[in-house]
Enzyme design. Structure first.
Site, PDB file in Angstrom:
ATOM      1  N   LYS A  27      31.523  54.254-124.881  1.00  0.00           N
ATOM      2  CA  LYS A  27      32.324  54.167-123.652  1.00  0.00           C
ATOM      3  C   LYS A  27      33.083  52.836-123.601  1.00  0.00           C
ATOM      4  O   LYS A  27      34.277  52.809-123.309  1.00  0.00           O
ATOM      5  CB  LYS A  27      31.391  54.317-122.441  1.00  0.00           C
ATOM      6  CG  LYS A  27      32.093  54.310-121.099  1.00  0.00           C
ATOM      7  CD  LYS A  27      31.297  55.077-120.054  1.00  0.00           C
ATOM      8  CE  LYS A  27      30.089  54.315-119.539  1.00  0.00           C
ATOM      9  NZ  LYS A  27      30.428  53.179-118.666  1.00  0.00           N
ATOM     10  N   SER A 177      28.435  38.811-117.908  1.00  0.00           N
ATOM     11  CA  SER A 177      29.146  40.077-117.707  1.00  0.00           C
ATOM     12  C   SER A 177      30.305  40.216-118.673  1.00  0.00           C
ATOM     13  O   SER A 177      31.262  39.434-118.646  1.00  0.00           O
ATOM     14  CB  SER A 177      29.670  40.172-116.271  1.00  0.00           C
ATOM     15  OG  SER A 177      30.607  41.234-116.181  1.00  0.00           O
ATOM     16  N   GLN A 179      32.325  42.606-118.542  1.00  0.00           N
ATOM     17  CA  GLN A 179      33.489  43.082-117.790  1.00  0.00           C
ATOM     18  C   GLN A 179      34.289  41.904-117.251  1.00  0.00           C
ATOM     19  O   GLN A 179      35.527  41.908-117.299  1.00  0.00           O
ATOM     20  CB  GLN A 179      33.037  43.993-116.647  1.00  0.00           C
ATOM     21  CG  GLN A 179      32.469  45.307-117.157  1.00  0.00           C
ATOM     22  CD  GLN A 179      31.973  46.217-116.054  1.00  0.00           C
ATOM     23  OE1 GLN A 179      31.944  45.829-114.892  1.00  0.00           O
ATOM     24  NE2 GLN A 179      31.567  47.414-116.412  1.00  0.00           N
ATOM     25  N   ASP A 329      22.345  48.374-120.091  1.00  0.00           N
ATOM     26  CA  ASP A 329      22.464  49.739-119.562  1.00  0.00           C
ATOM     27  C   ASP A 329      21.266  50.610-119.931  1.00  0.00           C
ATOM     28  O   ASP A 329      21.183  51.761-119.501  1.00  0.00           O
ATOM     29  CB  ASP A 329      23.747  50.395-120.095  1.00  0.00           C
ATOM     30  CG  ASP A 329      24.988  49.754-119.479  1.00  0.00           C
ATOM     31  OD1 ASP A 329      24.889  49.188-118.374  1.00  0.00           O
ATOM     32  OD2 ASP A 329      26.063  49.822-120.111  1.00  0.00           O
ATOM     33  N   LYS A 356      24.689  47.867-110.530  1.00  0.00           N
ATOM     34  CA  LYS A 356      25.289  48.858-111.446  1.00  0.00           C
ATOM     35  C   LYS A 356      25.714  50.080-110.623  1.00  0.00           C
ATOM     36  O   LYS A 356      25.851  49.983-109.414  1.00  0.00           O
ATOM     37  CB  LYS A 356      24.281  49.208-112.543  1.00  0.00           C
ATOM     38  CG  LYS A 356      23.944  48.033-113.461  1.00  0.00           C
ATOM     39  CD  LYS A 356      25.135  47.583-114.253  1.00  0.00           C
ATOM     40  CE  LYS A 356      24.814  46.420-115.156  1.00  0.00           C
ATOM     41  NZ  LYS A 356      26.022  45.875-115.797  1.00  0.00           N
ATOM     42  N   ARG A 360      19.620  49.979-109.822  1.00  0.00           N
ATOM     43  CA  ARG A 360      18.786  50.688-110.796  1.00  0.00           C
ATOM     44  C   ARG A 360      17.317  50.287-110.730  1.00  0.00           C
ATOM     45  O   ARG A 360      16.471  51.030-111.243  1.00  0.00           O
ATOM     46  CB  ARG A 360      19.348  50.488-112.209  1.00  0.00           C
ATOM     47  CG  ARG A 360      20.619  51.284-112.415  1.00  0.00           C
ATOM     48  CD  ARG A 360      21.216  51.158-113.794  1.00  0.00           C
ATOM     49  NE  ARG A 360      22.320  52.105-113.934  1.00  0.00           N
ATOM     50  CZ  ARG A 360      23.240  52.057-114.878  1.00  0.00           C
ATOM     51  NH1 ARG A 360      23.194  51.088-115.794  1.00  0.00           N
ATOM     52  NH2 ARG A 360      24.197  52.962-114.940  1.00  0.00           N
ATOM     53  N   ARG A 405      23.153  57.247-115.662  1.00  0.00           N
ATOM     54  CA  ARG A 405      22.004  56.855-116.493  1.00  0.00           C
ATOM     55  C   ARG A 405      20.673  57.120-115.788  1.00  0.00           C
ATOM     56  O   ARG A 405      19.650  57.324-116.439  1.00  0.00           O
ATOM     57  CB  ARG A 405      22.138  55.401-116.929  1.00  0.00           C
ATOM     58  CG  ARG A 405      23.409  55.167-117.755  1.00  0.00           C
ATOM     59  CD  ARG A 405      23.376  53.922-118.590  1.00  0.00           C
ATOM     60  NE  ARG A 405      24.732  53.528-118.954  1.00  0.00           N
ATOM     61  CZ  ARG A 405      25.459  54.082-119.938  1.00  0.00           C
ATOM     62  NH1 ARG A 405      24.952  55.052-120.672  1.00  0.00           N
ATOM     63  NH2 ARG A 405      26.682  53.669-120.182  1.00  0.00           N
TER      64      ARG A 405
HETATM   65  C1  S3P Z   1      30.463  47.045-119.863  1.00  0.00           C
HETATM   66  C2  S3P Z   1      29.747  45.935-119.493  1.00  0.00           C
HETATM   67  C3  S3P Z   1      28.480  45.996-118.738  1.00  0.00           C
HETATM   68  C4  S3P Z   1      27.878  47.393-118.755  1.00  0.00           C
HETATM   69  C5  S3P Z   1      28.903  48.462-118.503  1.00  0.00           C
HETATM   70  C6  S3P Z   1      30.002  48.417-119.563  1.00  0.00           C
HETATM   71  C7  S3P Z   1      31.726  46.862-120.601  1.00  0.00           C
HETATM   72  O1  S3P Z   1      28.730  45.640-117.396  1.00  0.00           O
HETATM   73  O2  S3P Z   1      26.842  47.501-117.800  1.00  0.00           O
HETATM   74  O3  S3P Z   1      28.299  49.747-118.537  1.00  0.00           O
HETATM   75  O4  S3P Z   1      32.239  47.851-121.183  1.00  0.00           O
HETATM   76  O5  S3P Z   1      32.223  45.730-120.633  1.00  0.00           O
HETATM   77  P1  S3P Z   1      28.692  44.100-116.891  1.00  0.00           P
HETATM   78  O6  S3P Z   1      29.832  43.392-117.498  1.00  0.00           O
HETATM   79  O7  S3P Z   1      28.826  44.217-115.398  1.00  0.00           O
HETATM   80  O8  S3P Z   1      27.362  43.596-117.332  1.00  0.00           O
END
Ligand code: S3P
Length: 456
Positions: A27, A177, A179, A329, A356, A360, A405
């Site tokens: 993903k 993070s 993200q 995750d 999340k 969770r 999940r």
């Molecule tokens: C992800 C980063 C993670 C993860 C998410 C996908 C990504 O989140 O939990 O399912 O693709 O960068 P966080 O950056 O909030 O930890």
């Protein structure tokens, strides 16, 4: 966003799982492939893209901002996505709000892209996404000059007004993070000069790998334990051919199912094993799980192998908190594995799990208790009392809270429960793992039709 009616589904004790399966594409890598291809000059092709709802939300957003994104069904039955990019700086003003569904990754990364383009976008999402904090990306992107109008608490729906040229920043991540890191790096792509992210704790590095692959000027240094990632802005990305490996976060479900269901032996082909993602397999092995890596190779710049997994008696352990980012995750399904282990498993350092797709820690603690498992919920983790291989009592309906999940974790729990476990709504599984139920069915096909295969 309107929600369709919930779709409950029950999962019952299973015969041994046998056979070879593949899991859908990663993903995280799929989102990034679409975004970078949409910013590149020329036509990129993507094989193995995850066709889950989250990634399709990203595809729709890139189309709405001017990229040509096409899905081709090939004569051999496979699917290839083609993306004709607009060039860095070339994103167009979308004509309507961008609907992100359940996808935090789409939202946060796209907020980064929009921040340094001269366009405005409104982001909307489902009830789960609308509860999640966006302040963590609003903060650095505001420092770069973008403007935000968010709902109370820095949540969706929110509007981003991008700025061009944006101001390059040096940003030390206050939370581990990927993200947030990626949002800043993507904003940096169209920002003059060098944008820098300092990452005290390493998180998944797919953005860095793929940005380099597309030709961005990106360097990573290690200084006193921290990673310093620098990206040179006003980059020119070149179209690429990308093969997306199987998602280790999806593989986690059949891996744990095979470890827990007595008599199982399952091969999961083509699983991405980037070290920033593979913590679960390390922990399961340390708990006594029989997981072998076969045919280790590199696919699309990422390490990949086939996993051969056999039923194993697991032992509880204290999971080192420093492994959390590499398996962030995977905790919901690890909690299920811990419930079947001998002794207790302590999992801490997991505050991030509270923000999340659902909280969770609370969602899993509540569901596991309803299924007869002893769980202590801590502010930053769970302690699970293992049943030493005894089936879970089960016989409960658990709330998935719009969290894919959670739904898949309790589906696996149902396979080792005395009485079936019902998930109140299985629909969220489609965000990351279309075909999840079919994959489970395939692993029991050897025993005949499902009614005959249900263990007594
Ligand atoms: C992800 C980063 C993670 C993860 C998410 C996908 C990504 O989140 O939990 O399912 O693709 O960068 P966080 O950056 O909030 O930890």
């Amino acid at each position: 966003m309107a929600h369709p009616l919930p779709r409950p589904q029950s999962f019952a004790r299973s015969v041994p799982l046998r056979g070879t399966i593949r899991v859908p594409g990663d993903k995280s890598i799929s989102h990034r492939a679409l975004m970078l291809a949409a910013l590149a000059i020329g036509e990129s092709v993507i094989d193995g893209l995850l066709e889950g709802e989250d990634v399709l939300a990203t595809a729709a957003a890139m189309r709405a901002m001017g990229a040509d994104v096409v899905r081709d069904a090939l004569p051999d039955g496979s699917v290839r996505w083609r993306v004709h990019g607009v060039g860095v700086g070339g994103l167009l003003q979308p004509q309507a709000a961008l609907e992100m569904g359940n996808s935090g990754t789409s939202t946060r990364l796209l907020m980064g892209l929009v921040a340094s383009h001269p366009i405005s976008c409104t982001f909307t999402g489902d009830a789960s996404l609308s509860r999640r904090p966006m302040g963590r990306v609003i903060d650095p992107l505001s420092r770069m000059g973008a403007e935000f109008t968010a709902s109370p608490g820095g949540r969706l729906p929110l509007m981003v007004r991008g700025i061009c040229p944006a101001v390059p920043i040096e940003y030390r991540l206050p939370v581990a993070s990927a993200q947030v890191k990626s949002a800043v790096l993507l904003a940096g792509l169209n920002t003059p000069g060098i944008t820098r992210v300092i990452e005290p704790v390493a998180t998944r590095d797919h953005s860095e790998r793929m940005l380099k692959g597309f030709g961005a000027g990106l360097t990573v240094e290690q200084v006193e334990g921290a990673r310093i990632i620098s990206i040179r802005g006003e980059a020119e990305l070149r179209a690429q051919a990308i093969t997306v490996p199987g998602d280790p976060s999806s593989a986690a479900f059949p891996v744990v199912a095979a470890l827990l269901v007595p008599g199982s032996e399952v091969t999961i082909a083509n699983v991405g094993l980037n070290p920033t993602r593979a913590g679960l397999f390390e922990v399961l092995r340390a708990m006594g799980g029989d997981i072998r890596l076969v045919d280790e190779r590199t696919v699309g710049g990422e390490p990949v192998a086939d996993l051969v997994v056999r039923h194993s008696a697991l032992r509880g352990m204290d999971v080192p908190p420093e492994l959390a980012p590499s398996m962030i995750d995977e905790f919901p399904i690890l909690f299920v594995a811990a419930a079947m282990a001998e002794g207790r498993t302590v999992m801490r350092g997991l505050e991030e799990l509270r923000v999340k797709e659902s909280d969770r820690l609370t969602t899993m603690a509540t569901g596991l208790r309803a299924c007869g498992v002893g769980v202590e919920e801590l502010p930053d983790g769970l302690i699970v009392a293992g049943r030493g291989g005894d089936p879970l009592p089960g016989g409960a309906t658990v709330a998935a809270m719009l969290d894919h999940r959670i739904a898949m974790s309790f589906a696996v729990a149902g396979l080792i429960a005395r009485d079936p476990i019902t998930i109140d709504d299985i629909a969220p599984v489609a965000t990351s793992f279309p075909g999840f139920q079919g994959m489970l069915a395939q692993l029991t096909e050897w025993a005949g039709p499902p009614e005959a295969a249900a263990a007594s």
